[in-house]
Design an enzyme around this catalytic site. Structure first.
Site, PDB file in Angstrom:
ATOM      1  N   HIS A 183       0.907  -1.436   0.052  1.00 16.11           N
ATOM      2  CA  HIS A 183      -0.141  -0.157   0.093  1.00 16.11           C
ATOM      3  C   HIS A 183       0.827   1.295  -0.014  1.00 16.11           C
ATOM      4  CE1 HIS A 183      -3.779  -2.186   0.946  1.00 16.11           C
ATOM      5  NE2 HIS A 183      -4.207  -1.293  -0.150  1.00 16.11           N
ATOM      6  N   GLU A 416      -6.323 -25.056 -12.987  1.00 13.19           N
ATOM      7  CA  GLU A 416      -5.531 -24.886 -11.715  1.00 13.19           C
ATOM      8  C   GLU A 416      -5.157 -26.137 -11.277  1.00 13.19           C
ATOM      9  OE1 GLU A 416      -7.464 -22.426  -9.054  1.00 13.19           O
ATOM     10  OE2 GLU A 416      -9.444 -23.599  -9.223  1.00 13.19           O
ATOM     11  N   ASP A 440      -2.682 -21.788  -7.747  1.00 16.40           N
ATOM     12  CA  ASP A 440      -3.034 -23.305  -7.528  1.00 16.40           C
ATOM     13  C   ASP A 440      -2.246 -24.366  -8.242  1.00 16.40           C
ATOM     14  OD1 ASP A 440      -4.255 -23.389  -5.070  1.00 16.40           O
ATOM     15  OD2 ASP A 440      -5.991 -22.677  -6.089  1.00 16.40           O
ATOM     16  N   ARG A 450       0.794 -23.501  -0.787  1.00 14.02           N
ATOM     17  CA  ARG A 450       0.917 -22.204  -0.758  1.00 14.02           C
ATOM     18  C   ARG A 450       0.455 -21.634   0.549  1.00 14.02           C
ATOM     19  NH1 ARG A 450      -4.452 -20.896  -4.222  1.00 14.02           N
ATOM     20  NH2 ARG A 450      -4.196 -18.521  -3.650  1.00 14.02           N
ATOM     21  N   CYS A 487      -5.766 -15.436 -14.461  1.00 16.93           N
ATOM     22  CA  CYS A 487      -6.376 -14.970 -13.231  1.00 16.93           C
ATOM     23  C   CYS A 487      -5.331 -15.189 -12.058  1.00 16.93           C
ATOM     24  CB  CYS A 487      -7.739 -15.169 -12.905  1.00 16.93           C
ATOM     25  SG  CYS A 487      -7.896 -16.907 -12.511  1.00 16.93           S
TER      26      CYS A 487
HETATM   27  C1  PEP Z   1      -5.578 -19.297  -8.752  1.00 21.19           C
HETATM   28  O1  PEP Z   1      -5.383 -20.510  -7.958  1.00 21.19           O
HETATM   29  O2  PEP Z   1      -4.548 -18.875  -9.495  1.00 21.19           O
HETATM   30  C2  PEP Z   1      -6.636 -18.472  -8.614  1.00 21.19           C
HETATM   31  C3  PEP Z   1      -6.809 -17.504  -9.202  1.00 21.19           C
HETATM   32  O3  PEP Z   1      -7.400 -18.690  -7.479  1.00 21.19           O
HETATM   33  P1  PEP Z   1      -7.289 -18.659  -5.999  1.00 21.19           P
HETATM   34  O4  PEP Z   1      -5.924 -17.577  -5.761  1.00 21.19           O
HETATM   35  O5  PEP Z   1      -8.420 -17.922  -5.591  1.00 21.19           O
HETATM   36  O6  PEP Z   1      -7.340 -19.995  -5.525  1.00 21.19           O
HETATM   37 MG    MG Z   2      -7.306 -21.221  -7.127  1.00 21.13          MG
END
Ligand code: PEP
Ligand code: MG
Length: 558
Positions: A183, A416, A440, A450, A487
């Site tokens: 931030h 993923e 993931d 993770r 994403c």
């Molecule tokens: C991912 O796993 O890359 C993803 C976008 O989903 P999340 O981070 O919500 O598991």
């Molecule tokens: Mg995910």
């Protein structure tokens, strides 16, 4: 002396250093507390005073700074955190340590969630430190006062400090800690202050040292030569002036595209409807991932269709007429929804996550799809819905069937789980789009949880094993003629974003704060160049090597 770090913004500044005091250390364990109820009340009073102080600071500012300070004030009043502090005191901790530990635990959970919520984690530290300082009677490290303009050097700056900096006095900031997405960095950018973060070498700077802060080069030069000084003075203020003119006549950010005009729509990752309008202002061309589970983490039972419709409609409205990709509930692992994940699992990341849990509770899935379709009609967006944690064709066909029956037109999957990347040629023809979840995909490809700090080094999407899986997906979606989004956090790393486009990604979705940097990097490469960078990365033997070969190729070209 030359100190390197990560530059934030494009400005250059020259001035004398003033250091901020070092941060308050973790409170040591003090003897067992005898009167737990008096100690808990001491902690509550300190937290309430911190909340009031932060709310008062929020009232004096605006924009992102105000949002951050208001959120910090709310953290200090959070009933779950206050209960956790009380429980730790009951277990024998002193108030200082209980506050410190409760906030540290909350910070760890936010970081594990990733994305926008992880960015809030550093803000929590500041709330904890302010409260501990209040309890111990210690002085908070404050921004030094000076009649002369200066370059502020600090271990780290709290967002509250960055927001309140006197821009007539502070020429630039240099910090040991921080990342370009913290931030503090975001606020520095917003206030057009040249900044260098992650500059460990700045510990050696002393009050009064003359320095050049060159943000584009990510460099602090102390005791500059005459020539370096003249060069820097000539550049001081020029960029700021350009930026100021741009700010006075705000133009809508450009659409994402490569240097040869290949469009790469840049979309927002959202977890909260309140983030939607800000994302549009930062140039999000749509939503590439709405993480719906965050809306219901505290719900004991499944939310009604009406409640969900209201939430989704609020998130969709700022994107009327645009594409919004929503992921149905991804429960399990670190995101437990009481109404979907009720069984204990030893390894929940490998358990009934995502679509596996929804398939066992098809009513919950049907309700959510009905609410999404109703919100689509109310807000007038182009709705696309995807399933999380899909492993194979059977699961893909199941989701497509249920989603189409609910009236969803654009149905997709997130890739993923490594099996779905390996089988992408079978899955892509079954859906309308695919979104690559690199967070993931990295955890499962490298068998590294993770959430576990000890294996954090494996959680690097530059790893060629992850990139090779991404290539399989890119080839399959290309052959099927459907869009491939990214994403996961990888999409917000500017150079990796270019590599992913080279591997076949056609749109990128990220925390809105990262859109500008990714947009700028994409505009520096043509599609053949992006493909060439991807080829170089695929041949690397490690994540570090992949990153290095791409950086070197780009540097050689410039
Ligand atoms: C991912 O796993 O890359 C993803 C976008 O989903 P999340 O981070 O919500 O598991
Ligand atoms: Mg995910």
């Amino acid at each position: 002396m030359r100190i390197s770090g990560i530059g934030v913004g494009r400005g250059v500044a020259v001035g004398a250093v003033l250091r901020m005091a070092e941060p308050i250390a973790a409170p040591l364990d003090l003897p067992r507390v005898e009167d737990a109820s008096a100690e808990a009340s001491r902690a509550r009073t300190a937290l309430a005073a911190t909340a009031t102080e932060l709310a008062a600071r929020a009232a004096l500012t605006d924009g992102d700074a105000r949002d951050v300070l208001e959120a910090q004030s709310l953290f200090a009043q959070d009933p779950t955190l206050i209960d956790d502090v009380a429980a730790r005191i009951e277990a024998g901790r002193c108030a200082e340590r209980a506050v410190y530990d409760a906030f540290a635990a909350c910070r760890a959970s936010l970081e594990a969630l990733g994305g926008h919520l992880a960015e809030r984690a550093a803000d929590l530290d500041d709330v904890a430190r302010r409260t501990v300082a209040r309890l111990t009677g210690a002085e908070m490290p404050v921004v030094p006062a000076s009649d002369e303009p200066f370059v502020l050097v600090a271990h780290d700056l709290a967002p509250a400090d960055t927001a309140a900096l006197d821009l007539d006095k502070v020429l630039a900031i240099v910090t040991v800690a921080g990342s370009p997405t913290s931030h503090t960095a975001i606020l520095a950018r917003q206030r057009r202050l040249p900044a260098i973060v992650g500059a460990a070498g700045c510990r050696d700077l002393a009050d009064g040292d003359l320095v050049v802060v060159d943000a584009p080069a990510g460099l602090v030069v102390s005791e500059p030569s005459r020539a370096e000084l003249d060069g820097a003075l000539a550049r001081c203020g020029t960029v700021d002036a350009t930026e100021a003119t741009a700010a006075e006549t705000p133009a809508a950010p450009r659409a994402g595209a490569l240097a040869d005009g290949t469009p790469v729509p840049l979309l927002a990752n959202l977890a909260d409807p309140a983030e939607a309008a800000g994302a549009v202002a930062l140039g999000a061309e749509g939503v590439g991932l709405l993480r719906t589970e965050f809306l219901y983490l505290d719900h004991r039972s499944a939310p009604s269709v009406a409640v969900q419709t209201a939430h989704y409609t609020e998130a969709f409205r700022p994107f009327a007429g645009r594409r919004v990709e929503v992921r149905v509930l991804d429960t399990g692992a670190d995101k437990q929804l009481a109404f979907l994940s009720h069984r204990h699992e030893e390894n929940p990341a490998l358990g009934r996550r995502g679509l596996r849990a929804l398939r066992e509770h098809e009513g919950v899935l049907r309700d959510q799809l009905a609410a999404l379709v109703a919100a689509r009609d109310a807000a007038g967006v182009e709705l696309a819905v995807m399933a999380p944690m899909v492993a194979d064709a059977d699961e893909t066909e199941y989701f497509v069937r249920v989603a189409r029956a609910a009236g969803v037109v654009q149905v997709g999957i997130t890739v993923e789980v490594p099996s779905s990347a390996v089988l992408a040629d079978q899955l892509a023809p079954l859906v309308d789009f695919v979104s690559l979840g690199t967070n993931d995909l990295t955890q499962y490809t490298l068998a590294a949880d993770r959430m576990l700090g000890t294996v954090a080094a494996y959680q690097d999407p530059w790893h060629p094993a992850v990139l090779r899986l991404a290539r399989l997906v890119g080839e399959a979606t290309g052959a099927a003629g459907i869009p491939l989004g990214v994403c996961g956090e990888a999409a917000g790393d500017p150079l990796l974003a270019v590599v992913l486009v080279g591997l076949g990604a056609t749109e990128l979705s990220m925390t809105p704060a990262l859109l500008a940097e990714v947009r700028a990097e994409l505009a520096r490469h043509t599609l053949p160049e992006a493909r060439e960078l991807a080829r170089a990365a695929l041949g690397a033997r490690s994540a570090a090597e992949a990153r290095a070969v791409v950086e070197q190729s780009v540097a050689a070209r410039r």
